[in-house]
Design an enzyme around this catalytic site. Structure first.
Site, short mmCIF file in Angstrom:
data_model
loop_
_atom_site.label_atom_id
_atom_site.label_comp_id
_atom_site.label_asym_id
_atom_site.label_seq_id
_atom_site.Cartn_x
_atom_site.Cartn_y
_atom_site.Cartn_z
CE LYS A 1 -4.09 -2.16 0.03
NZ LYS A 1 -3.53 -3.38 -0.12
CD GLU B 1 -4.39 6.27 3.30
OE1 GLU B 1 -3.86 5.89 2.21
OE2 GLU B 1 -5.66 6.06 3.46
CG HIS C 1 -14.94 2.33 -2.11
ND1 HIS C 1 -14.14 1.71 -1.20
CD2 HIS C 1 -14.52 1.94 -3.13
CE1 HIS C 1 -13.33 0.75 -1.80
NE2 HIS C 1 -13.51 1.13 -3.15
CE LYS D 1 -14.97 -2.60 -2.98
NZ LYS D 1 -14.16 -2.84 -4.21
CG ASN E 1 -8.31 -4.25 -5.27
OD1 ASN E 1 -7.47 -4.52 -4.50
ND2 ASN E 1 -9.39 -3.60 -5.19
NE ARG F 1 -8.42 -9.03 -5.86
CZ ARG F 1 -9.64 -8.34 -5.40
NH1 ARG F 1 -10.53 -8.24 -6.43
NH2 ARG F 1 -9.88 -7.80 -4.15
CB VAL G 1 -16.84 -9.36 -5.94
CG1 VAL G 1 -18.05 -10.13 -5.70
CG2 VAL G 1 -15.39 -10.17 -5.14
NE ARG H 1 -19.34 -7.60 -3.03
CZ ARG H 1 -17.84 -7.64 -2.91
NH1 ARG H 1 -17.34 -8.42 -2.01
NH2 ARG H 1 -17.32 -6.80 -3.66
#
Length: 446
Positions: free
Chosen positions: A116, A200, A208, A237, A289, A291, A294, A337
């Site tokens: 990060k 931070e 978000h 999420k 991310n 990748r 979801v 989800r």
């Protein structure tokens, strides 16, 4: 193009990748633990290989066994899905050493964005706005107090190798900071084997917002708009939508172009998501991310682009299938989800699904690997499906979602469907007025 792809994952994402491969004529290999022998992706794959017992460390995270499965079946590429080894730089390197293509970014980009602190420094160099914070990891308490005082409380202590909310603590005063750092370090060490933390600025009511990007690894990159993932519980999420009800066309174009240019400079390859906190008209980078996400289906619904097929094409050396000018966003999409959990306590609810009736109709998609009679094992993530709906505007999308939730029947286990039934009735949700703290506050109500 590849002849055979091994899918190094399970559940709905394994089935999602399998379907994409089949549509472009690629054979698939499903790997599975003994607990997943009856999983749908195993049943539908061209070949399957059992790679170990239920614990993920002995199966889905066992690199030697995945390599052996490739050798046995002759697979020439691996798609990691999300989770498990999808952001493991060493795994990508090992595959390359064995002549197997990793369907994802380079190991270098995975490594850079997986740390990060380094990711934040890289974002700065690439012209992406970042959250004010410490320059690198915190080395001692005096430094932490000095940095926090400069930024102003409250501040956020975050694990450098973290994710999913682990190793993350809020300190609202100097007195709280030392305790927050010690707690975050302990959690980070246990979860990631690295106790490095950084500070931070804590934003009080941010949303978000994440930008979906694709690069060909040769300096060409595009963005596919944003997703709003502000409805979260414990930094996980729950509900995602695209486009965000908080942004206008000008803001969308501006932040999207900024991110796309950064990915061009980075020569990024494949799918990636650049995540931001958004407050008072400003974007602040938090992580990337490297990748598939979801929540990728909401982007697919508004762009008409199959993100998994695009991943496979790019990994095989093909160029991007479209230019930025050819990207069009149409309508609105929302994803819920569906987890095998109690809708109020969120306790996991493994067990046998005795009845399964998913909704259907125009603009409705259910991504799931379960079926009637399937037994949900207790060893893995509780996500059992994703309900995605699309409409020509947000209001139509919400009305369609209400209808779908009333049709969705899953018996034999508890699920989070009742939570979404509650959410679609809330005026704040209908009006798109919520931030990353909204759901936590809602769940605290009696």
């Amino acid at each position: 193009m590849f002849d055979k792809v091994l899918i190094a994952n399970r559940g709905e994402i394994a089935l999602r990748i399998q379907r994409a491969c089949r549509e472009i004529g690629i054979a698939t290999v499903a790997v599975h633990s003994t607990a997943d022998a009856d999983a749908m992706h195993v049943r539908l794959a061209d070949e399957s290989v059992c790679i170990g017992p239920p614990p993920a460390a002995e199966s889905y995270l066992n690199i030697p066994r995945l390599l052996a499965a490739c050798e046995i079946t002759g697979a020439d590429a691996i798609h990691p899905g999300y989770g498990f080894l999808s952001e493991n730089a060493r795994f990508a390197e090992i595959l390359e050493e064995h002549g197997i293509t990793f369907i994802g970014p380079t190991s270098e980009h995975i490594r850079v964005m997986g740390d990060k602190i380094e990711a934040k420094e890289t974002a700065k160099r690439l012209g992406i706005p970042v959250v004010p914070g410490s320059d690198g990891a915190i080395t001692n308490e005096a430094q932490a107090q000095r940095v926090a005082k400069q930024m102003g409380f409250p501040v956020l202590v975050k694990a450098a190798a973290g994710g999913g909310g682990r190793g993350m603590k809020v300190a609202r005063s100097a007195e709280e900071l030392d305790i927050a750092i010690k707690t975050a370090r302990s959690e980070a060490k246990a979860a990631f084997g690295d106790d490095s933390v950084y500070l931070e600025k804590y934003l009080s009511k941010p949303r978000h917002i994440e930008i979906q990007v694709f690069g060909d690894g040769k300096g060409n990159a595009i963005h596919l708009g944003e997703r709003d993932c502000s409805l979260q519980r414990r930094h996980q999420k729950v509900w995602e939508e695209a486009p965000s009800p908080a942004l206008n066309a000008e803001q969308r174009k501006s932040i999207g172009s900024t991110v796309a240019r950064a990915m061009q400079k980075l020569k990024y390859r494949g799918a990636g998501t650049v995540e931001f906190l958004y407050e008072d008209g400003e974007f602040f980078f938090i992580e990337m991310n490297t990748r598939l996400q979801v929540e990728h289906p909401v982007t697919e619904m508004i762009t008409g682009l199959d993100l998994v097929i695009e991943q496979i094409r790019i990994a095989s050396g093909a160029p991007l299938s479209l230019t930025q000018d050819e990207v069009t966003l149409s309508g609105h999409a929302i994803e819920c989800r569906i987890n095998a959990e109690n809708a109020r306590t969120f306790m996991p609810s493994p067990g046998t699904i005795t009845y399964w009736h998913p909704p259907g109709g125009l603009g409705v998609r259910v991504d799931s690997g379960v079926y009637q009679g399937y037994r949900i094992p207790p060893f893995y993530d509780s996500l059992i499906g994703k309900l995605i709906v699309h409409g020509k505007n947000r209001n139509e999308c919400l009305m369609r979602l209400k209808r779908c939730l009333s049709e969705f029947v899953i018996d034999g286990i508890e699920t989070t469907i009742p939570l979404f039934v509650d959410l679609v009735q809330q005026p704040d949700i209908a009006n798109g007025i919520y931030d990353i703290h909204w759901l936590e506050k809602f769940l605290q109500k009696p």
